[in-house]
Scaffold this active site. Structure first.
Site, PDB file in Angstrom:
ATOM      1  N   ARG A  16       0.852  -1.184   0.000  1.00 50.45           N
ATOM      2  CA  ARG A  16       0.000   0.000   0.000  1.00 50.45           C
ATOM      3  C   ARG A  16       0.889   1.235   0.000  1.00 50.45           C
ATOM      4  NH1 ARG A  16      -3.768   2.182   4.873  1.00 50.45           N
ATOM      5  NH2 ARG A  16      -1.767   3.172   5.428  1.00 50.45           N
ATOM      6  N   TYR A  66      -2.958  11.357   7.119  1.00 49.18           N
ATOM      7  CA  TYR A  66      -3.186   9.943   7.406  1.00 49.18           C
ATOM      8  C   TYR A  66      -2.197   9.070   6.650  1.00 49.18           C
ATOM      9  CZ  TYR A  66      -4.343   5.252   6.858  1.00 49.18           C
ATOM     10  OH  TYR A  66      -4.191   3.896   6.832  1.00 49.18           O
ATOM     11  N   ASP A  83      -5.136   3.954   0.020  1.00 52.97           N
ATOM     12  CA  ASP A  83      -6.259   4.155   0.939  1.00 52.97           C
ATOM     13  C   ASP A  83      -6.683   5.619   0.919  1.00 52.97           C
ATOM     14  OD1 ASP A  83      -6.816   3.030   4.389  1.00 52.97           O
ATOM     15  OD2 ASP A  83      -8.066   4.191   3.006  1.00 52.97           O
ATOM     16  N   HIS A 127      -9.121   6.764   2.610  1.00 47.32           N
ATOM     17  CA  HIS A 127      -9.458   7.005   4.028  1.00 47.32           C
ATOM     18  C   HIS A 127     -10.633   7.959   4.208  1.00 47.32           C
ATOM     19  CE1 HIS A 127      -8.163   6.805   8.328  1.00 47.32           C
ATOM     20  NE2 HIS A 127      -7.737   5.633   7.893  1.00 47.32           N
ATOM     21  N   GLU A 178      -9.064   2.206  -1.690  1.00 48.39           N
ATOM     22  CA  GLU A 178      -9.824   1.880  -0.479  1.00 48.39           C
ATOM     23  C   GLU A 178     -10.503   3.110   0.107  1.00 48.39           C
ATOM     24  OE1 GLU A 178      -7.277   0.221   2.464  1.00 48.39           O
ATOM     25  OE2 GLU A 178      -8.687   0.584   4.079  1.00 48.39           O
ATOM     26  N   GLU A 210     -13.886  -1.061   6.498  1.00 51.92           N
ATOM     27  CA  GLU A 210     -13.184  -1.301   7.774  1.00 51.92           C
ATOM     28  C   GLU A 210     -13.899  -0.650   8.951  1.00 51.92           C
ATOM     29  OE1 GLU A 210      -9.393   0.525   6.727  1.00 51.92           O
ATOM     30  OE2 GLU A 210      -9.734   1.946   8.347  1.00 51.92           O
ATOM     31  N   ARG A 236     -13.839  -5.006   3.393  1.00 50.98           N
ATOM     32  CA  ARG A 236     -12.661  -4.618   4.179  1.00 50.98           C
ATOM     33  C   ARG A 236     -12.773  -4.906   5.671  1.00 50.98           C
ATOM     34  NH1 ARG A 236      -8.053  -4.060   4.607  1.00 50.98           N
ATOM     35  NH2 ARG A 236      -7.630  -1.937   5.273  1.00 50.98           N
ATOM     36  N   GLU A 294      -4.490  -7.606   4.835  1.00 53.64           N
ATOM     37  CA  GLU A 294      -3.619  -6.504   5.278  1.00 53.64           C
ATOM     38  C   GLU A 294      -2.772  -7.003   6.442  1.00 53.64           C
ATOM     39  OE1 GLU A 294      -5.798  -3.162   6.697  1.00 53.64           O
ATOM     40  OE2 GLU A 294      -4.060  -1.848   6.713  1.00 53.64           O
ATOM     41  N   TRP A 335     -11.161  12.016   8.628  1.00 57.23           N
ATOM     42  CA  TRP A 335      -9.690  11.840   8.762  1.00 57.23           C
ATOM     43  C   TRP A 335      -9.210  10.675   7.914  1.00 57.23           C
ATOM     44  CZ3 TRP A 335      -7.338   7.572  11.508  1.00 57.23           C
ATOM     45  CH2 TRP A 335      -5.946   7.656  11.529  1.00 57.23           C
TER      46      TRP A 335
HETATM   47  C1  CS2 Z   1      -6.329   2.084   7.850  1.00 60.81           C
HETATM   48  C2  CS2 Z   1      -6.307   1.834   9.317  1.00 60.81           C
HETATM   49  O1  CS2 Z   1      -5.153   0.069   7.643  1.00 60.81           O
HETATM   50  C3  CS2 Z   1      -5.989   0.809   7.112  1.00 60.81           C
HETATM   51  O2  CS2 Z   1      -6.559   0.590   6.036  1.00 60.81           O
HETATM   52  O3  CS2 Z   1      -7.534   2.616   7.381  1.00 60.81           O
HETATM   53  O4  CS2 Z   1      -4.969   1.762   9.697  1.00 60.81           O
HETATM   54  C4  CS2 Z   1      -7.019   2.855  10.172  1.00 60.81           C
HETATM   55  O5  CS2 Z   1      -6.470   4.143   9.946  1.00 60.81           O
HETATM   56  C5  CS2 Z   1      -6.823   2.477  11.623  1.00 60.81           C
HETATM   57  O6  CS2 Z   1      -7.367   1.192  11.813  1.00 60.81           O
HETATM   58  C6  CS2 Z   1      -7.495   3.473  12.559  1.00 60.81           C
HETATM   59  O7  CS2 Z   1      -7.292   3.041  13.877  1.00 60.81           O
HETATM   60 MG    MG Z   2      -8.121   1.815   5.560  1.00 62.42          MG
END
Ligand code: CS2
Ligand code: MG
Length: 409
Positions: free
Chosen positions: A147, A159, A217, A219, A243, A269, A290, A346, A409
């Site tokens: 990634r 991020y 990502d 995010h 993602e 996620e 995810r 992941e 975020w």
């Molecule tokens: C992120 C996560 O791994 C990912 O895809 O979106 O690391 C996410 O930022 C964290 O789980 C937040 O605690």
């Molecule tokens: Mg993520």
């Protein structure tokens, strides 16, 4: 086989974890992960004050009945805290059942459908040279899928990019939750990000060639039309997935993204039940699910979501950052090995302190994970080591636009 003891273990090696330990009257022990980054004590309290007493005396073999009892019996349904608590119980009971059967857990989930679980790691850099260095480090670790996240010119920390100084000669892996009294605030500029990301992938493809599997990502930080624009602009770089390209509480928003780009999409996620996915799956608006076992009600629930997704040619992409504990990671690997519609796993590597608390039997070799052949999950909890790492409150960052507006975020 009755449940005799239920312990909620909170420890903070490298970062905070909530672990549930269930012990039966014939001495079998099961572990579950209930970690919810930035809100851990909510889950610990839910388990301690509203679940533990209900489990004592229950038949540990009744995993499905216990799941339904905790889900429907609470009356108030769904949500990240509830489903992380239920997940911790569910995984601990699967661990116990597999130990009682003297089998690695994946055997109870249908046996191995593949020889190993393909993993992806997190390369990041404040700028492209640092990103290249991080990619090479991950290739040296054996990753074949990586990634890509970088800083954005004109912005501070964003991020996905480790901004903490190098620790012991290697850049400390990215832990977003900061142990500060208030959340750290970051500044965001989507337009600058949309201009910058395609140039990063152009540079990465020129440096590392077309074969390397690349992921990115978003995010949750774009609107649907911005996500469509980014997906389209990244098509020449052949990503494995983009993602969380846009917040998906409104699942129909992905219809717009899908109309404009063939870049594969991964979402989920922060979801915690199948209902969060229903339109995304039935309209094939995503390509990968995810969710983590830990955030979705456990192995029992995530297996059902993935079987539903399989009917629509959607695959797994189980969440595996360091805020999923080694217990949650092991549960994911057993599920990854067994299901047919596996996509990718992941795998952000935990730190040394975490690995001292959670003794694991899984392996990572040449880009592939394997949960191991030990009975159960293959993870044990070291209480003595855990006692060295007191809980410390930590918050995920809050994002704001340059005008101060709170942003995703
Ligand atoms: C992120 C996560 O791994 C990912 O895809 O979106 O690391 C996410 O930022 C964290 O789980 C937040 O605690
Ligand atoms: Mg993520």
């Amino acid at each position: 086989m009755k449940i005799e003891k239920v312990e909620v273990l909170v420890s903070s090696p490298d970062r905070n974890f909530v672990t549930l330990r269930i012990t039966t009257d014939d001495g079998l022990v099961g572990l579950g992960d209930g970690t919810l980054n930035g809100r851990e004590l909510a889950v610990a309290s839910y388990l301690e004050n509203h679940v533990a007493a209900l489990l004592i005396g229950r038949d540990a073999h009744q995993i499905e009945d216990t799941w339904q009892y905790l889900y429907r019996g609470a009356y108030w349904r769904r949500g990240p805290v509830t489903m992380a608590a239920i997940a911790a119980v569910d995984v601990a009971l699967w661990d116990i059942k597999a130990k009682a059967a003297n089998m690695p857990l994946y055997q109870l989930l249908g046996g191995a459908s593949r020889t190993g679980v393909r993993a992806y790691g997190h390369a990041s850099g404040l700028d492209v040279p640092e990103l290249f260095d991080s990619i090479r480090k991950h290739q040296a670790l054996g990753y074949k899928a990586i990634r890509i996240q970088t800083g954005v010119p004109g912005l501070g920390s964003v991020y996905g990019v480790a901004s903490s100084p190098t620790v012991g000669g290697k850049r400390y892996d990215y832990e977003p939750a900061r142990r500060t009294a208030l959340p750290v605030e970051e500044t965001w500029d989507t337009a600058a990000y949309l201009r910058h990301v395609p140039t990063v992938f152009e540079a990465v493809r020129n440096e590392f060639g077309p074969e390397l599997t690349l992921l990115h990502d978003g995010h949750h930080r774009m609107t649907p039309i911005q996500a469509a624009k980014l997906g389209k602009s990244l098509e020449p770089y052949d990503l494995f997935w983009l993602e969380d390209c846009t917040p998906a509480e409104n699942q129909e928003a992905l219809r717009l993204v899908r109309q404009h780009t063939v870049t594969p999409l991964a979402i989920g996620e922060i979801f915690n039940t199948v209902w969060d996915y229903q339109t995304l799956i039935t309209e094939q608006l995503i390509d990968y699910v995810r969710s983590a076992v830990t955030h979705t009600g456990g192995i029992s629930a995530l297996k059902k979501i993935l079987e539903f997704a399989a009917q629509y040619q959607i695959k797994s992409g189980i969440h595996g950052p360091t805020d999923i504990s080694p217990v949650g990671m092991a549960a994911a690997m057993h599920l990854d090995l067994a299901i047919h519609n596996f996509g990718i796993q992941e795998y952000m590597q935990h730190g040394d302190a975490t690995n001292e608390v959670f003794i694991q039997s899984f392996s990572f070799e040449d880009g592939y994970l394997h949960p191991g052949e030990q009975a159960g999950l293959g993870v044990t909890y070291n209480d003595e080591a855990a006692s060295k790492f007191e809980y410390q409150g930590a918050y995920l960052p809050v994002n704001r636009l340059k005008d101060g507006t709170v942003h995703d975020w």
